[in-house]
Enzyme design. Structure first.
Site: not given
Length: 187
Positions: A49, A91
């Site tokens: 991700s 993230k």
């Protein structure tokens, strides 16, 4: 009556030097333990991700959350039982409390407080809508996070994650430690 044996001066010095050396080693171990428990931690990247910024298997050093306040653009590690069975998520912070995020999934563009983000770090534009309604204002003590590999990231666009409580921030990623070929700072 037994006579006390005199300990040679050289033997006394050896014991004193050994004691000093052990004392120094123990002090260093205590310092390193405190440093890694309260200030710096190591975490592995799981998944893709954050590609191309980070790769699966990268090991990162983190500045602990007790010394850090998340800011837009920072890469953070999140830990909560609600996310992926407690596996740390890596993230990028897009917005913090009080800011408004808007995403145009047709053009793949992200705005924060009406300003289009310049995102040279992303793998591709943001086309994947995961169900959150936009524009969205980030609640108090929360952050809005997204992966750099936007169309292959489960992040704040997903109702299961949404805006993340800052208490779930384990820390800020500082650098890649391993593999050595990728050693260095993160931006």
């Amino acid at each position: 009556m037994m006579e006390k044996k005199a300990v040679p001066e050289a033997e006394k010095n050896l014991w004193l030097e050994t004691y000093k050396a052990l004392s120094d080693v123990i002090s260093c171990l205590i310092f390193v333990t405190i440093l890694f428990v309260f200030a710096i931690r190591l975490v592995s990247v799981v998944g893709s991700s954050m590609y191309p910024t980070l790769h699966e298997g990268d090991r990162l050093t983190l500045l602990s959350n007790c010394l850090y306040e998340p800011e837009a653009g920072d890469i953070v590690v999140l830990v909560a039982e609600d996310f992926d069975n407690g596996v740390p998520l890596v993230k990028r912070v897009i917005a913090s409390e009080g800011q408004t995020v808007d995403i145009d999934f047709y053009q793949g563009l992200v705005w924060v407080d009406g300003v289009l983000l310049d995102e040279p770090y992303i793998n591709e534009p943001t086309y994947r809508d995961e169900g959150m309604k936009f524009p969205l204002t980030v609640p108090e003590n929360c952050i809005f996070v997204m992966g750099d590999n936007r169309n292959h990231s489960t992040d704040s666009r997903c109702p299961d994650i949404g805006c993340v409580d800052q208490r779930y921030v384990l820390g800020k990623a500082l650098q890649v430690v391993t593999p050595l070929s990728r050693f260095g700072g993160i931006s």
